[in-house]
Design an enzyme around this catalytic site. Structure first.
Site, PDB file in Angstrom:
ATOM      1  N   VAL A 161      45.316  48.790  32.633  1.00  0.00           N
ATOM      2  CA  VAL A 161      45.757  48.502  31.267  1.00  0.00           C
ATOM      3  C   VAL A 161      46.218  49.768  30.556  1.00  0.00           C
ATOM      4  O   VAL A 161      47.285  49.797  29.932  1.00  0.00           O
ATOM      5  CB  VAL A 161      44.614  47.805  30.483  1.00  0.00           C
TER       6      VAL A 161
ATOM      7  N   LEU B  59      48.173  41.179  29.487  1.00  0.00           N
ATOM      8  CA  LEU B  59      49.045  41.381  30.661  1.00  0.00           C
ATOM      9  C   LEU B  59      48.392  40.828  31.920  1.00  0.00           C
ATOM     10  O   LEU B  59      47.167  40.746  32.020  1.00  0.00           O
ATOM     11  CB  LEU B  59      49.389  42.864  30.835  1.00  0.00           C
TER      12      LEU B  59
ATOM     13  N   GLY C  71      43.342  26.342  45.173  1.00  0.00           N
ATOM     14  CA  GLY C  71      43.295  27.465  46.101  1.00  0.00           C
ATOM     15  C   GLY C  71      41.874  27.783  46.498  1.00  0.00           C
ATOM     16  O   GLY C  71      40.984  26.919  46.435  1.00  0.00           O
TER      17      GLY C  71
ATOM     18  N   CYS D 187      39.186  40.493  35.890  1.00  0.00           N
ATOM     19  CA  CYS D 187      39.020  39.907  34.551  1.00  0.00           C
ATOM     20  C   CYS D 187      38.278  38.573  34.530  1.00  0.00           C
ATOM     21  O   CYS D 187      37.210  38.490  33.936  1.00  0.00           O
ATOM     22  CB  CYS D 187      40.383  39.750  33.890  1.00  0.00           C
TER      23      CYS D 187
ATOM     24  N   ARG E 100      39.251  43.866  43.311  1.00  0.00           N
ATOM     25  CA  ARG E 100      38.022  43.564  42.576  1.00  0.00           C
ATOM     26  C   ARG E 100      37.760  42.056  42.575  1.00  0.00           C
ATOM     27  O   ARG E 100      38.623  41.277  42.201  1.00  0.00           O
ATOM     28  CB  ARG E 100      38.120  44.108  41.139  1.00  0.00           C
TER      29      ARG E 100
HETATM   30  N1  LIG Z   1      43.318  44.704  34.671  1.00  0.00           N
HETATM   31  C1  LIG Z   1      43.807  43.711  33.936  1.00  0.00           C
HETATM   32  O1  LIG Z   1      44.625  42.903  34.390  1.00  0.00           O
HETATM   33  C2  LIG Z   1      43.382  43.555  32.500  1.00  0.00           C
HETATM   34  C3  LIG Z   1      44.137  42.714  31.651  1.00  0.00           C
HETATM   35  C4  LIG Z   1      43.741  42.590  30.334  1.00  0.00           C
HETATM   36  C5  LIG Z   1      42.618  43.260  29.862  1.00  0.00           C
HETATM   37  N2  LIG Z   1      41.899  44.048  30.713  1.00  0.00           N
HETATM   38  C6  LIG Z   1      40.749  44.767  30.182  1.00  0.00           C
HETATM   39  O2  LIG Z   1      41.133  46.117  29.936  1.00  0.00           O
HETATM   40  C7  LIG Z   1      40.030  46.991  30.204  1.00  0.00           C
HETATM   41  C8  LIG Z   1      40.433  48.018  31.247  1.00  0.00           C
HETATM   42  O3  LIG Z   1      40.706  47.334  32.445  1.00  0.00           O
HETATM   43  P1  LIG Z   1      41.412  48.047  33.686  1.00  0.00           P
HETATM   44  O4  LIG Z   1      41.663  47.018  34.695  1.00  0.00           O
HETATM   45  O5  LIG Z   1      42.530  48.876  33.176  1.00  0.00           O
HETATM   46  O6  LIG Z   1      40.232  49.014  34.150  1.00  0.00           O
HETATM   47  P2  LIG Z   1      40.315  50.240  35.173  1.00  0.00           P
HETATM   48  O7  LIG Z   1      38.976  50.334  35.786  1.00  0.00           O
HETATM   49  O8  LIG Z   1      41.522  50.117  36.023  1.00  0.00           O
HETATM   50  O9  LIG Z   1      40.539  51.502  34.229  1.00  0.00           O
HETATM   51  C9  LIG Z   1      39.597  51.998  33.323  1.00  0.00           C
HETATM   52  C10 LIG Z   1      39.769  53.511  33.251  1.00  0.00           C
HETATM   53  O10 LIG Z   1      38.969  54.020  32.194  1.00  0.00           O
HETATM   54  C11 LIG Z   1      38.466  55.294  32.599  1.00  0.00           C
HETATM   55  N3  LIG Z   1      37.355  55.686  31.716  1.00  0.00           N
HETATM   56  C12 LIG Z   1      36.090  55.193  31.712  1.00  0.00           C
HETATM   57  N4  LIG Z   1      35.378  55.782  30.728  1.00  0.00           N
HETATM   58  C13 LIG Z   1      36.204  56.649  30.089  1.00  0.00           C
HETATM   59  C14 LIG Z   1      36.076  57.533  28.994  1.00  0.00           C
HETATM   60  N5  LIG Z   1      34.928  57.623  28.312  1.00  0.00           N
HETATM   61  N6  LIG Z   1      37.140  58.283  28.625  1.00  0.00           N
HETATM   62  C15 LIG Z   1      38.303  58.190  29.294  1.00  0.00           C
HETATM   63  N7  LIG Z   1      38.501  57.370  30.342  1.00  0.00           N
HETATM   64  C16 LIG Z   1      37.469  56.610  30.728  1.00  0.00           C
HETATM   65  C17 LIG Z   1      38.133  55.093  34.051  1.00  0.00           C
HETATM   66  O11 LIG Z   1      38.021  56.310  34.747  1.00  0.00           O
HETATM   67  C18 LIG Z   1      39.320  54.250  34.517  1.00  0.00           C
HETATM   68  O12 LIG Z   1      40.384  55.052  34.989  1.00  0.00           O
HETATM   69  C19 LIG Z   1      38.871  46.091  30.611  1.00  0.00           C
HETATM   70  O13 LIG Z   1      38.110  45.773  29.487  1.00  0.00           O
HETATM   71  C20 LIG Z   1      39.574  44.846  31.115  1.00  0.00           C
HETATM   72  O14 LIG Z   1      38.774  43.705  31.017  1.00  0.00           O
HETATM   73  C21 LIG Z   1      42.269  44.222  32.017  1.00  0.00           C
END
Ligand SMILES: NC(=O)c1ccc[n+]([C@@H]2O[C@H](COP(=O)([O-])OP(=O)(O)OC[C@H]3O[C@@H](n4cnc5c(N)ncnc54)[C@H](O)[C@@H]3O)[C@@H](O)[C@H]2O)c1
Length: 454
Positions: free
Chosen positions: A11, A156, A259, A266, A334
């Site tokens: 994200v 997204l 499926g 998520c 994941r």
């Molecule tokens: N992946 C998706 O499709 C998606 C879609 C919508 C919402 N979200 C939400 O967005 C959020 C992030 O998801 P993601 O998939 O990008 O996670 P991710 O694990 O890919 O990325 C999270 C990042 O945050 C970093 N991080 C952790 N603590 C930190 C800190 N204190 N300072 C700086 N960086 C730090 C981690 O090292 C990691 O790189 C979650 O809450 C998720 O539910 C994800």
């Protein structure tokens, strides 16, 4: 505008790159120094269509920067996006440690107005917790600095993240402060030139909207999966049922494919977190808890089919596996259904030869320690000498394979299809024993051309 994105994952990186693409000056920071070093060398740590070009272009044009220095991150942007992970805690609740650590860091270093935006998926009440964390930290410093906390959940989809961010259906913003509302409207104006997409609401409603959306989508999937299992028992075909109900505009055609269960970073964790929050609020969600149970069962459906066909003891058998990522066009493993399939087949003594177009590196890290798991460079190579093909992810590259070759390569022409990629009757004509989910595989339908039905 100057923006900082805290957390450079799926994200955060997409958010930062897309805002930079619109002309903003963006600094993405992360605690993972290795990830930031790779980005500094021009390597994109995740697979996401279109992301690499957009990151390269904006780095080259000086609008997108990466770093690990929290102080620098807080100093840089007036808008501070928190996009860190919110993984499930042991009890299923969302773990807010990273979000609160980011809030604390903002409070420790801010010297002028900050608009702090929760982009991570967070439980209702998190904006209040972030506000309090910053207030506590500022008080400990003995300073007063103005700030606002906004909720701007992200919708997204992995695999189409750039497209979704650049052309969103809607932009949900929970805000109860004029200055922040103005900033958010200005920031998102370039994304909605055709029509107004901003859905402004109060902060708590915005937080709940994200969970409600994912819970609704998970519900549709589990509903269709249960219908598919019922269709099998009753001699109906879930594909025909899908078309029949999807044409009703009240139902709609999306997210109705049966499926082998939903996965990813998520749905599973957000369903758990919402169930936990609802129970805590004294309002347990009966429908959603059934959705979760149905999905757990569905993730085992492919293994059950293999066991029914080959027996409990699978030693001596080899299974080709197509697709490891939790869905196509991503390398994200994941909570992927493939993890259950690999673990369960290996536990029963089977040998597995897996292929995935993008998730192989992650899969090697994940399953590398299991001696039963091997990897193939091509989908066809995975089939060589296998007793069956198990399809777990519906990558486009798997949709029109060379069936003749498949039959020659497989030791037994058995295809267990968790994504219903093929026509059951054509598969039967092509000499396969085809085991899809919820499809009618018996007699050819009356509508089939005679040549095919023969
Ligand atoms: N992946 C998706 O499709 C998606 C879609 C919508 C919402 N979200 C939400 O967005 C959020 C992030 O998801 P993601 O998939 O990008 O996670 P991710 O694990 O890919 O990325 C999270 C990042 O945050 C970093 N991080 C952790 N603590 C930190 C800190 N204190 N300072 C700086 N960086 C730090 C981690 O090292 C990691 O790189 C979650 O809450 C998720 O539910 C994800």
């Amino acid at each position: 505008m100057k923006l900082t994105v805290v957390g450079t994952g799926y994200v955060g990186l997409v958010t930062g790159a897309c805002f930079a693409e619109m002309g903003n000056d963006v600094l993405c920071i992360d605690v993972d120094a290795d990830k930031i070093a790779r980005l500094g060398r021009g390597e994109i740590p995740i697979y996401e269509p279109g992301l690499e070009e957009i990151v390269r272009r904006n780095v080259a044009q000086g609008r997108l920067h990466f770093g690990t220095d929290v102080h620098e991150g807080v100093r840089f942007g007036t808008m501070q996006f928190i996009a860190v992970g919110t993984p499930p805690d042991e009890d299923g609740s969302a773990d807010m440690r990273h979000v609160l650590a980011a809030a604390r860091a903002i409070g420790e270093h801010m010297t002028d107005y900050k608009c702090v935006i929760d982009k991570s998926t967070v439980p209702v009440g998190t904006a209040d917790a972030v506000r309090e964390e910053i207030a506590r930290t500022l008080a400990a410093r003995g300073v007063t600095v103005p700030y606002t906390v906004v909720s701007n959940p992200e919708f997204l989809k992995e695999g189409a993240a750039v497209e979704d961010f650049m052309r969103p259906d809607r932009i949900v913003v929970g805000v109860d402060d004029e200055r922040a509302r103005f900033l958010m409207q200005a920031l998102y104006a370039p994304f909605q030139r055709q029509r107004d997409k901003l859905v402004l609401m109060d902060v708590r409603s915005a937080e709940l909207t994200k969970y409600a959306a994912n819970a609704m989508l998970a519900t549709r999937i589990s509903f269709m999966n249960e219908m598919a299992l019922l269709a099998e028992k009753l001699g109906a075909d879930i594909e025909q049922v899908r078309r029949g109900i999807g044409s009703d505009p009240r139902i709609g055609a999306q997210f109705l494919y049966a499926g082998c269960g939903y996965g990813g970073s998520c749905f599973p964790k957000d369903v758990k977190a919402l169930l936990h929050a609802a129970a805590g609020a004294g309002e347990p969600l009966q429908v959603l808890s059934a959705v979760e149970r149905a999905n757990e069962r569905q993730k085992r459906v492919l293994v059950d089919r293999v066991v029914q066909r080959f027996g409990e003891n699978l030693s001596g058998y080899t299974f080709a596996l197509w697709g490891l990522a939790f869905k196509p066009d991503t390398d994200d493993l994941r909570e992927a259904p493939s993890r259950v399939v690999v673990a369960e087949l290996a536990a029963r003594g089977a040998r597995i030869v897996a292929h995935d177009p993008e998730a192989m590196a992650g899969a090697r890290r994940l399953f590398g320690a299991l001696p039963a798991v091997h990897f193939a460079d091509t989908p066809m190579q995975a089939l060589e000498g296998a007793d069956a093909l198990v399809i777990v992810t519906e990558w486009k590259a798997y949709r029109s394979p060379d069936f003749e070759r498949m039959r020659v390569l497989l030791r037994q022409p058995v295809v267990v299809d968790g994504r219903n990629l093929f026509d059951p009757w054509l598969m039967r004509d092509a000499g396969f024993e085809y085991l899809p989910i919820g499809r009618r595989t018996g007699d050819a339908p009356a509508t089939l051309p005679l040549a095919l039905a023969a």
